[in-house]
Design a protein around this motif. Structure first.
Motif, mmCIF file in Angstrom:
data_model
loop_
_atom_site.group_PDB
_atom_site.id
_atom_site.type_symbol
_atom_site.label_atom_id
_atom_site.label_comp_id
_atom_site.label_asym_id
_atom_site.label_seq_id
_atom_site.Cartn_x
_atom_site.Cartn_y
_atom_site.Cartn_z
ATOM 1 N N VAL A 58 0.834 -1.199 0.000
ATOM 2 C CA VAL A 58 0.000 0.000 0.000
ATOM 3 C C VAL A 58 0.869 1.248 0.000
ATOM 4 C CG1 VAL A 58 -1.515 1.382 1.463
ATOM 5 C CG2 VAL A 58 -2.073 -0.996 1.014
ATOM 6 N N GLY A 59 1.889 1.266 0.861
ATOM 7 C CA GLY A 59 2.745 2.446 0.946
ATOM 8 C C GLY A 59 3.514 2.720 -0.324
ATOM 9 N N VAL A 60 4.170 1.688 -0.849
ATOM 10 C CA VAL A 60 5.011 1.888 -2.031
ATOM 11 C C VAL A 60 4.162 2.172 -3.264
ATOM 12 C CG1 VAL A 60 6.722 0.825 -3.527
ATOM 13 C CG2 VAL A 60 6.831 0.454 -1.071
ATOM 14 N N VAL A 61 3.106 1.383 -3.460
ATOM 15 C CA VAL A 61 2.294 1.542 -4.664
ATOM 16 C C VAL A 61 1.595 2.897 -4.668
ATOM 17 C CG1 VAL A 61 0.291 0.654 -5.918
ATOM 18 C CG2 VAL A 61 1.982 -0.923 -4.994
ATOM 19 N N PHE A 62 1.181 3.371 -3.509
ATOM 20 C CA PHE A 62 0.530 4.673 -3.483
ATOM 21 C C PHE A 62 1.481 5.759 -3.963
ATOM 22 C CE2 PHE A 62 -0.864 8.653 -1.641
ATOM 23 C CZ PHE A 62 -2.203 8.651 -1.999
ATOM 24 N N GLY A 63 2.717 5.703 -3.477
ATOM 25 C CA GLY A 63 3.681 6.700 -3.926
ATOM 26 C C GLY A 63 3.941 6.622 -5.414
ATOM 27 N N LEU A 64 4.084 5.405 -5.935
ATOM 28 C CA LEU A 64 4.346 5.255 -7.365
ATOM 29 C C LEU A 64 3.130 5.637 -8.199
ATOM 30 C CD1 LEU A 64 6.309 1.871 -7.314
ATOM 31 C CD2 LEU A 64 7.213 4.193 -7.263
ATOM 32 N N ALA A 65 1.937 5.311 -7.719
ATOM 33 C CA ALA A 65 0.722 5.671 -8.453
ATOM 34 C C ALA A 65 0.583 7.180 -8.562
ATOM 35 C CB ALA A 65 -0.500 5.071 -7.748
ATOM 36 N N MET A 66 0.922 7.886 -7.502
ATOM 37 C CA MET A 66 0.844 9.338 -7.562
ATOM 38 C C MET A 66 1.888 9.930 -8.510
ATOM 39 S SD MET A 66 -1.777 9.973 -5.819
ATOM 40 C CE MET A 66 -2.373 8.344 -6.323
ATOM 41 N N ASP A 67 2.995 9.179 -8.732
ATOM 42 C CA ASP A 67 3.961 9.621 -9.747
ATOM 43 C C ASP A 67 3.283 9.786 -11.095
ATOM 44 O OD1 ASP A 67 5.920 9.586 -7.898
ATOM 45 O OD2 ASP A 67 7.085 7.946 -8.767
ATOM 46 N N TYR A 68 2.591 8.754 -11.531
ATOM 47 C CA TYR A 68 1.938 8.799 -12.835
ATOM 48 C C TYR A 68 0.835 9.848 -12.857
ATOM 49 C CZ TYR A 68 4.364 4.365 -13.157
ATOM 50 O OH TYR A 68 5.333 3.397 -13.135
ATOM 51 N N GLU A 69 0.132 9.972 -11.744
ATOM 52 C CA GLU A 69 -0.925 10.981 -11.675
ATOM 53 C C GLU A 69 -0.344 12.380 -11.862
ATOM 54 O OE1 GLU A 69 -4.932 12.266 -11.078
ATOM 55 O OE2 GLU A 69 -4.078 10.281 -11.403
ATOM 56 N N VAL A 70 0.731 12.665 -11.157
ATOM 57 C CA VAL A 70 1.342 13.993 -11.241
ATOM 58 C C VAL A 70 1.902 14.244 -12.638
ATOM 59 C CG1 VAL A 70 3.257 15.405 -10.404
ATOM 60 C CG2 VAL A 70 1.820 14.175 -8.777
ATOM 61 N N PHE A 71 2.648 13.292 -13.173
ATOM 62 C CA PHE A 71 3.289 13.509 -14.474
ATOM 63 C C PHE A 71 2.270 13.645 -15.602
ATOM 64 C CE2 PHE A 71 6.964 11.164 -12.431
ATOM 65 C CZ PHE A 71 7.692 12.318 -12.233
ATOM 66 N N PHE A 74 -2.074 13.759 -22.980
ATOM 67 C CA PHE A 74 -1.655 12.467 -23.516
ATOM 68 C C PHE A 74 -0.678 12.636 -24.676
ATOM 69 C CE2 PHE A 74 -4.809 10.592 -20.897
ATOM 70 C CZ PHE A 74 -4.531 9.237 -20.844
ATOM 71 N N GLN A 75 -0.852 13.676 -25.457
ATOM 72 C CA GLN A 75 0.034 13.907 -26.589
ATOM 73 C C GLN A 75 1.485 14.051 -26.138
ATOM 74 O OE1 GLN A 75 -0.957 17.393 -28.850
ATOM 75 N NE2 GLN A 75 0.928 17.352 -30.049
ATOM 76 N N TYR A 76 1.700 14.769 -25.047
ATOM 77 C CA TYR A 76 3.062 15.048 -24.596
ATOM 78 C C TYR A 76 3.557 14.097 -23.503
ATOM 79 C CZ TYR A 76 2.770 19.435 -27.181
ATOM 80 O OH TYR A 76 2.650 20.370 -28.172
ATOM 81 N N SER A 77 2.651 13.454 -22.777
ATOM 82 C CA SER A 77 3.079 12.693 -21.602
ATOM 83 C C SER A 77 2.852 11.193 -21.716
ATOM 84 C CB SER A 77 2.361 13.209 -20.346
ATOM 85 O OG SER A 77 2.644 14.571 -20.127
ATOM 86 N N ALA A 78 1.924 10.741 -22.568
ATOM 87 C CA ALA A 78 1.563 9.321 -22.588
ATOM 88 C C ALA A 78 2.758 8.435 -22.903
ATOM 89 C CB ALA A 78 0.437 9.079 -23.587
ATOM 90 N N ARG A 79 3.529 8.813 -23.914
ATOM 91 C CA ARG A 79 4.676 7.989 -24.317
ATOM 92 C C ARG A 79 5.684 7.853 -23.184
ATOM 93 N NH1 ARG A 79 7.137 6.533 -29.216
ATOM 94 N NH2 ARG A 79 9.415 6.363 -29.142
ATOM 95 N N VAL A 80 5.926 8.952 -22.489
ATOM 96 C CA VAL A 80 6.903 8.924 -21.402
ATOM 97 C C VAL A 80 6.366 8.148 -20.211
ATOM 98 C CG1 VAL A 80 8.287 10.345 -19.876
ATOM 99 C CG2 VAL A 80 7.831 11.115 -22.188
ATOM 100 N N VAL A 81 5.076 8.327 -19.883
ATOM 101 C CA VAL A 81 4.483 7.597 -18.762
ATOM 102 C C VAL A 81 4.474 6.100 -19.041
ATOM 103 C CG1 VAL A 81 2.342 7.198 -17.502
ATOM 104 C CG2 VAL A 81 3.119 9.528 -17.911
ATOM 105 N N VAL A 82 4.146 5.721 -20.273
ATOM 106 C CA VAL A 82 4.167 4.298 -20.636
ATOM 107 C C VAL A 82 5.581 3.742 -20.493
ATOM 108 C CG1 VAL A 82 3.942 2.692 -22.562
ATOM 109 C CG2 VAL A 82 2.147 4.352 -22.125
ATOM 110 N N ALA A 83 6.562 4.477 -20.984
ATOM 111 C CA ALA A 83 7.946 4.030 -20.865
ATOM 112 C C ALA A 83 8.352 3.895 -19.398
ATOM 113 C CB ALA A 83 8.879 5.008 -21.577
ATOM 114 N N ALA A 84 7.956 4.882 -18.580
ATOM 115 C CA ALA A 84 8.291 4.839 -17.154
ATOM 116 C C ALA A 84 7.650 3.626 -16.485
ATOM 117 C CB ALA A 84 7.828 6.125 -16.477
ATOM 118 N N ALA A 85 6.391 3.340 -16.828
ATOM 119 C CA ALA A 85 5.702 2.196 -16.232
ATOM 120 C C ALA A 85 6.348 0.881 -16.645
ATOM 121 C CB ALA A 85 4.228 2.212 -16.635
ATOM 122 N N VAL A 86 6.695 0.755 -17.917
ATOM 123 C CA VAL A 86 7.345 -0.471 -18.387
ATOM 124 C C VAL A 86 8.691 -0.661 -17.691
ATOM 125 C CG1 VAL A 86 8.362 -1.606 -20.396
ATOM 126 C CG2 VAL A 86 6.166 -0.441 -20.604
#
Length: 735
Positions: free
Chosen positions: A593-606, A629-641
């Motif tokens: 819960v602690g770690v995933v919440f922090g990481l989930a908010m990363d994607y939310e913020v970016f 999505f035009q400017y951030s989706a590609r980077v967020v997908v890369a970060a998640a992968v």
């Protein structure tokens, strides 16, 4: 803050030599400290406030030479078929094991070695016996020669035809991660090359992340002996620090390339990238730190230290992204190309289609437009899909692993099974009842326990020298992790007074699981509450942070469902290297819960920061989603992968806890990034429209303007002013 970070980024770019020198010096100092640090002085595990811990403290006080929390081992000997361990030949081999342990290497760390023929440690049919070994120190403090002597103690007996297996926590060793994390880094490198189309740009986030993780993990190793840090602390810090370190650098570099594409100089692009994307990095890192440091509310020292150590590594990752990344961008110079251009190796220096080609909508733009056309369908598909995956979480069973959870090929598991067959399943988890009173009270307590259902055997009380405390050993009928044994512990406590305490490894595991259960909801409320306030500052909205928190809860419950299905039920277990199923580790849900919440908010913020930036600059809500999505989706997908790859790399770890956490975090990132943030979030924003960005006027005046989207920075650089704030023209009205 954006203006300060802008100056910081430009300064790091301009003075890149000094910045790089400072970070390299820090890495060398941390590495030297780790290399010269003494071995940890303690590997203790305590749970303040529990009855089991109170009993251990009482044992240390009344039985000072007992070493109640010292490591233990059981050498289990099984005679060949048709023979008995009481026969002259097998008996001589067993007695030699006892004498060799008492006088051989590592004997100085041994508190006692019990002869099975004198301690009645022979099964009724005479087929099995065991030698109990008690050490003065914990398993992590045992020297290599002591552990090797224990492992080699049964070799001669094995050569003589006996089956000798060894169990107990004396065999606990520092977990090994294998080569999995290397594979994770390789996958991350491939993703970065595909994202940037350049080896130089791709290698930059990897280099800075490795430097940050090196400093963090080396510092943890250097301080392990002083702060009593467990062996898994550095592994978890490396797991989290490597993932966020790559991601944070990825966002800075990506924004830097976008600024270059707009025609800005490299120094100016570095400053603007740090001022805009760097602001998002700061707040994303802050949410992760809040989640990790918040583990202190559980009041378990080991978990608190793990959280603080990992949080320190995240702080280092943020500082590296804000300073070292701009500095290395300065060293790279023209080798880092503007967005849309690729190196000669990948695209002959230009974007696909040539320099004069008309820009086409990228994948993020097309996906966002699809979601905007069918928001209800996408929302229902995401929620229902995650809801189905979350169903196994309702059958979650928690506990701490014992030797019965080890793979069947290990000596610990075979010793566990041999004891169960020869002496009964409860023999692997005896209870220790500590009586704070005289012999009469101890005898009365023992007689009372004998009459309870679920008790297989009760030993006579063993009193201390002063005669004011006694210890009774109770053997349950059922295995240590069973609900029947847990009920027996509660029943003994219920029928006894305050002067009678139940402890032992089994009781400690039960108390630990209960404490984790009790702390989960308060911890969740604390972390989600603080992060909600933080996101309210970032997005100047109530519904956007609320949506972010609810989406996180959905993804983390779905991830727990997947963990239960794989590690508890065994579904696809062989695919993920799960050799033995069992209860989910007690600390797994709250840590995840602690770690995933922090990481989930990363994607939310970016992701959402870029949407708000477009909305503040006048775009309509739907178009702002598309722009984000035009400017951030590609980077967020890369970060998640990348995060999924790094976490999945720890599936090869030898430690079951590390393996389980790696799987849980990888699955949680998969669900949160690709289902919640990339599908549910744009669908909800499309349905809310302008209301998504609504904030009461009185609350808007109270909240400080942190300006994550960099509006004040643009006004500062462009020489314009907006005294009424960036949202002066935004009003929520009913049409």
């Amino acid at each position: 803050m954006a203006t300060f970070l802008y100056r910081l980024g430009r300064g790091a770019f301009r003075r890149r030599g000094l910045v790089a020198l400072v970070w390299v010096a820090l890495l060398c100092v941390a590495g030297f400290g780790a290399a010269t640090a003494p071995a940890p002085t303690s590997g203790s595990f305590s749970i303040p406030g529990t009855e089991a811990q109170k009993a251990f403290d009482l044992l240390d006080e009344r039985f000072p030479g007992m070493a109640a929390d010292g490591a233990t081992a059981r050498i289990v000997i099984e005679a060949p078929e048709g023979a008995k361990v009481t026969d002259p030949g097998p008996k001589a081999e067993v007695e030699k094991i006892v004498s060799d342990l008492k006088s051989g290497p590592g004997a100085h760390q041994i508190s006692s070695v019990a002869d099975p023929y004198q301690s009645q440690a022979v099964s009724q049919d005479g087929s099995t016996a065991y030698v109990s070994v008690k050490y003065d120190v914990s398993g992590m403090e045992l020297k290599d020669e002591t552990r090797d002597a224990l492992k080699d103690s049964g070799k001669e007996a094995t050569d003589a035809g006996l089956n000798v297996q060894i169990g107990g926590d004396a065999l606990v060793a520092a977990p090994e991660t294998g080569s999995g994390e290397v594979i994770g880094i390789v996958v991350a490198a491939i993703v970065l090359v595909i994202t940037f189309g350049s080896l130089i740009a791709a290698g930059l986030p990897l280099l800075t992340a490795l430097i940050g993780v090196g400093i963090g993990v080396s510092s943890i190793t250097a301080l392990a002996g002083v702060l009593d840090l467990g062996s898994t602390t550095s592994i978890l810090a490396m797991m989290i620090g490597l993932a966020v370190g790559i991601d944070y650098a990825l966002f800075i570099v990506s924004r830097y390339r976008a600024e270059l594409a707009e025609g800005r100089s490299r120094e100016e692009a570095a400053g603007r990238a740090t001022g805009t994307a760097g602001s998002a990095v700061v707040f994303a890192g802050l949410t992760v730190v809040i989640a990790l440091v918040g583990l202190a509310v559980v009041n378990i020292p080991m978990l608190t230290k793990m959280g603080v150590a990992a949080a320190g590594t995240v702080v280092i990752a943020v500082l590296v992204a804000l300073t070292l990344v701009p500095a290395i961008l300065g060293f790279a110079g023209a080798k880092v190309l503007p967005a849309g251009r690729k190196s000669r190796l990948f695209g002959k220096g230009q974007a696909k289609g040539g320099p004069d080609a008309d820009p086409k909508p990228n994948g993020g733009t097309r996906w966002a437009r699809f979601v905007l056309r069918r928001p209800v369908m996408v929302l229902l598909a995401g929620v229902i899909g995650l809801g189905i995956i979350a169903i196994p979480a309702s059958k979650l069973e928690m506990g701490l692993p014992d030797d019965g959870a080890q793979p069947v090929s290990t000596s610990q598991r075979q010793a566990y099974d041999m004891l169960s067959d020869g002496f009964g399943p409860g023999f692997n988890g005896p209870l220790m009842v500590v009586v704070d009173g005289d012999k009469a009270l101890a005898d009365k307590t023992a007689d009372r326990i004998k009459g309870l259902e679920g008790v297989a055997a009760v030993t006579p009380p063993a009193l201390n020298e002063g005669g004011d405390a006694g210890v009774i050993t109770v053997v349950p009928k059922d295995r240590p992790s069973s609900t029947q044994t847990e009920d027996l512990v509660h029943e003994i406590r219920a029928v006894s007074g305050d002067e009678v305490l139940v402890t032992g490894q089994t009781a400690m595991n039960i108390d630990f699981s209960q404490k984790m259960n009790d702390a989960l909801l308060p911890y969740l409320a604390l972390v989600v509450g603080l992060a909600f306030l933080l996101l309210m500052l970032v997005f100047r909205s109530i519904l956007v942070p609320l949506k972010a928190a609810l989406g996180f809860l959905l993804s983390v419950v779905a991830a727990l469902g997947a963990v239960v299905a794989v590690f508890q039920w065994g579904w696809l277990g062989s695919l993920f290297g799960v050799e033995q199923t069992g209860p989910i580790m007690s600390m797994m849900p709250i840590f995840m819960v602690g770690v995933v919440f922090g990481l989930a908010m990363d994607y939310e913020v970016f992701l959402v920061t870029r949407m708000r930036e477009a909305y503040v600059h006048g775009e309509r809500p739907g178009q702002a989603v598309v722009t984000g999505f035009q400017y951030s989706a590609r980077v967020v997908v890369a970060a998640a992968v990348i995060m999924i790859a790094v976490f999945s790399g720890f599936l090869g770890a030898s430690d079951q806890m590390v393996k389980m956490i790696g799987f849980g975090l990888a699955v949680a990132v998969l669900f949160d990034a690709f289902v919640v943030r990339m599908a549910i979030v744009p669908a909800v924003l499309a349905l809310l429209g302008h209301k998504a960005w609504w904030l009461p006027a009185w609350l808007d005046r109270l909240l400080p303007d942190v300006d994550v989207e960099g509006e004040s920075l643009r006004r500062h650089l462009d020489g314009t002013a907006s005294p009424e704030g960036p949202d002066k023209d935004r009003r929520l009205v009913e049409v």
